[in-house]
Write an enzyme that holds these catalytic residues in place. Structure first.
Site, PDB file in Angstrom:
ATOM      1  N   HIS A 216     -26.466   1.260 -23.651  1.00 44.74           N
ATOM      2  CA  HIS A 216     -27.402   2.066 -24.270  1.00 44.74           C
ATOM      3  C   HIS A 216     -28.896   1.740 -24.677  1.00 44.74           C
ATOM      4  O   HIS A 216     -29.730   2.247 -25.176  1.00 44.74           O
ATOM      5  CB  HIS A 216     -26.717   2.393 -25.912  1.00 44.74           C
ATOM      6  CG  HIS A 216     -25.565   3.328 -25.986  1.00 44.74           C
ATOM      7  ND1 HIS A 216     -25.135   4.167 -26.906  1.00 44.74           N
ATOM      8  CD2 HIS A 216     -24.725   3.559 -24.836  1.00 44.74           C
ATOM      9  CE1 HIS A 216     -24.311   5.033 -26.574  1.00 44.74           C
ATOM     10  NE2 HIS A 216     -23.637   4.651 -25.366  1.00 44.74           N
ATOM     11  N   LYS A 244     -17.165  17.528 -21.439  1.00 42.70           N
ATOM     12  CA  LYS A 244     -16.997  17.330 -20.045  1.00 42.70           C
ATOM     13  C   LYS A 244     -16.047  16.087 -19.871  1.00 42.70           C
ATOM     14  O   LYS A 244     -14.873  16.030 -19.059  1.00 42.70           O
ATOM     15  CB  LYS A 244     -18.183  16.737 -19.345  1.00 42.70           C
ATOM     16  CG  LYS A 244     -18.088  16.901 -17.796  1.00 42.70           C
ATOM     17  CD  LYS A 244     -19.763  16.706 -17.258  1.00 42.70           C
ATOM     18  CE  LYS A 244     -19.622  16.955 -15.809  1.00 42.70           C
ATOM     19  NZ  LYS A 244     -20.963  17.253 -14.972  1.00 42.70           N
ATOM     20  N   ASP A 245     -16.212  14.959 -20.633  1.00 43.47           N
ATOM     21  CA  ASP A 245     -15.326  13.763 -20.675  1.00 43.47           C
ATOM     22  C   ASP A 245     -14.044  14.149 -20.863  1.00 43.47           C
ATOM     23  O   ASP A 245     -12.960  13.657 -20.266  1.00 43.47           O
ATOM     24  CB  ASP A 245     -15.927  12.640 -21.434  1.00 43.47           C
ATOM     25  CG  ASP A 245     -16.821  11.998 -21.117  1.00 43.47           C
ATOM     26  OD1 ASP A 245     -17.125  12.007 -19.718  1.00 43.47           O
ATOM     27  OD2 ASP A 245     -17.552  11.119 -21.853  1.00 43.47           O
TER      28      ASP A 245
END
Length: 423
Positions: A216, A244-245
């Site tokens: 990050h 999507k995950d």
């Protein structure tokens, strides 16, 4: 009010907590509005899958530890009791045992994605190195966990692998004695391995936290291997990539369920269903499949110390990979020659895995040596030299040019992409 964090959540309970401990603000920042490249493909699912797998392993491991006896005289029978007498113990054990294989499958694919798209290059060198530390912790945890059922393969696997340290000059025998807790693999060894197997997953969680924090800070790589140019190249992580995950997680859990409920012993050795017997050596002592490539490298060198050094060197070379690759282009999409060599590396690793599952005799000896030679040549010779010589394809001007309808043309007010110089 002085001393309170300003929170913008509408829910009064969440707002009350967040003003005093801003964990929801942090989650919103890091997993809600966090800007993510808009061109991720499904290879980027595997980081999330690894985290889900880690949680599954920790939860099932804690339940198993409540019923396991780390005693050389009782360990094998306690595992049988878990399978037969504990409510849903059979399922918990199968989930945990097969979870190790699923964890390595996911991690190896995640590793290949990093190699293919150049995710180890500047500024993500430390991110990559922390990932290699995670791989080492996984290996140590899995090895110690494999010893705990105290079957024949568990006992003799522990004996063979720990004996490798005896090849180290001067201090080798002392290290082996310390690992064993005595002068042979026995009750003290089992207790040590159980303690470390229980502890290391929590260490792994801490290192994964550092891995995510480093990600990050530097931002994610993407399939094109180019940095984002602005907000037009990114999407907020939620809801786009959480959805999507979620798709990837559903597929992963489906495959996991098929393995657990239909072929739970697919990756298990028949010898491990026999109680450990120090007086009866199995005909074949073979580690779990995810260690086979490294086991093949170990056996490819006739000298014991040389084999141990090569085996550990196969991991150590990954630490310095960001400095071995001299190309300025990250993604294999724009490196057609290197892409072919990378697939040869995959073939070499699969070959090593196959060799490790066979006796070191005949054609398998020569295949192992050729594959080992290519493995090290790839990182130490091909990668540095090819980075200087390869003529890469032109890079796009931005992610948006490739993603938006009609992609491939110049952005409004932008210039056409310049072809990369010969490197």
């Amino acid at each position: 009010m002085v001393g309170l964090h300003k929170s913008e959540f509408a829910n009064p309970v969440i707002n009350w907590i967040d003003t005093r401990l801003p964990i929801f603000t942090m989650m919103q920042k890091e997993y809600g509005v966090f800007p993510t490249p808009k061109n991720f493909n499904y290879f980027w699912n595997f980081g999330a899958l690894a985290m889900v797998n880690l949680v599954i392993m920790i939860v099932t491991g804690i339940v198993l530890a409540m019923n396991y006896k780390p005693d050389a005289a009782l360990a094998f029978d306690s595992v049988q009791r878990i399978m037969r007498d504990v409510n849903f113990g059979w399922m918990i054990r199968y989930v945990h045992a097969n979870g190790a294989s699923m964890f390595f499958i996911v991690t190896y694919i995640h590793l290949f994605r990093g190699l293919y798209y150049g995710s180890y290059k500047m500024p993500r060198e430390l991110l990559w190195m922390i990932g290699v530390v995670i791989l080492l912790l996984m290996m140590a945890t899995a090895f110690m966990g494999y010893v705990l059922p105290w079957g024949q393969m568990s006992y003799w696997g522990a004996t063979v692998i720990t004996n490798l340290f005896s090849a180290i000059p001067v201090v080798g025998n002392s290290i082996v004695t310390w690992l064993w807790g005595g002068f042979a693999v026995g009750d003290a060894t089992l207790n040590r391995f159980f303690s470390l197997h229980y502890l290391l997953p929590f260490v792994l969680v801490g290192v994964v936290f550092l891995h995510v924090a480093a990600l990050h800070i530097t931002g994610s790589n993407n399939p094109l291997g180019i940095e984002v140019k602005g907000p037009q190249d990114t999407l907020p992580f939620h809801p786009y990539y959480t959805v999507k995950d979620s798709v990837g997680i559903c597929v992963f859990l489906l495959v996991f369920a098929v393995l657990v409920f239909f072929v739970p012993n697919f990756f298990s050795s028949p010898d491990n269903f026999i109680p450990a017997n120090p007086l009866a050596t199995p005909a074949e002592i073979v580690p779990e499949w995810y260690f086979l490539p490294f086991y093949a490298i170990l056996r490819s060198v006739p000298n014991k110390l040389g084999g141990v050094m090569m085996m550990f060197g196969s991991i150590a070379v990954l630490f310095v990979l960001p400095w071995l690759d001299t190309s300025k282009v990250r993604s294999c999409k724009f490196r057609p020659v290197y892409r072919q060599f990378l697939f040869l590396l995959v073939i070499a690793v699969i070959t090593l895995g196959t060799v490790g599952a066979h006796r070191p005799e005949g054609i398998w000896v020569y295949l192992g040596r050729v594959a080992t030679l290519y493995y090290f040549l790839h990182f130490l010779v091909i990668l540095p030299v090819l980075g200087k010589l390869e003529r890469t394809l032109p890079l796009p001007e931005s992610i948006s040019r490739k993603v938006l309808p009609g992609g491939g043309g110049p952005l409004p007010g932008g210039a056409a992409a310049k072809p990369m110089e010969k490197m």
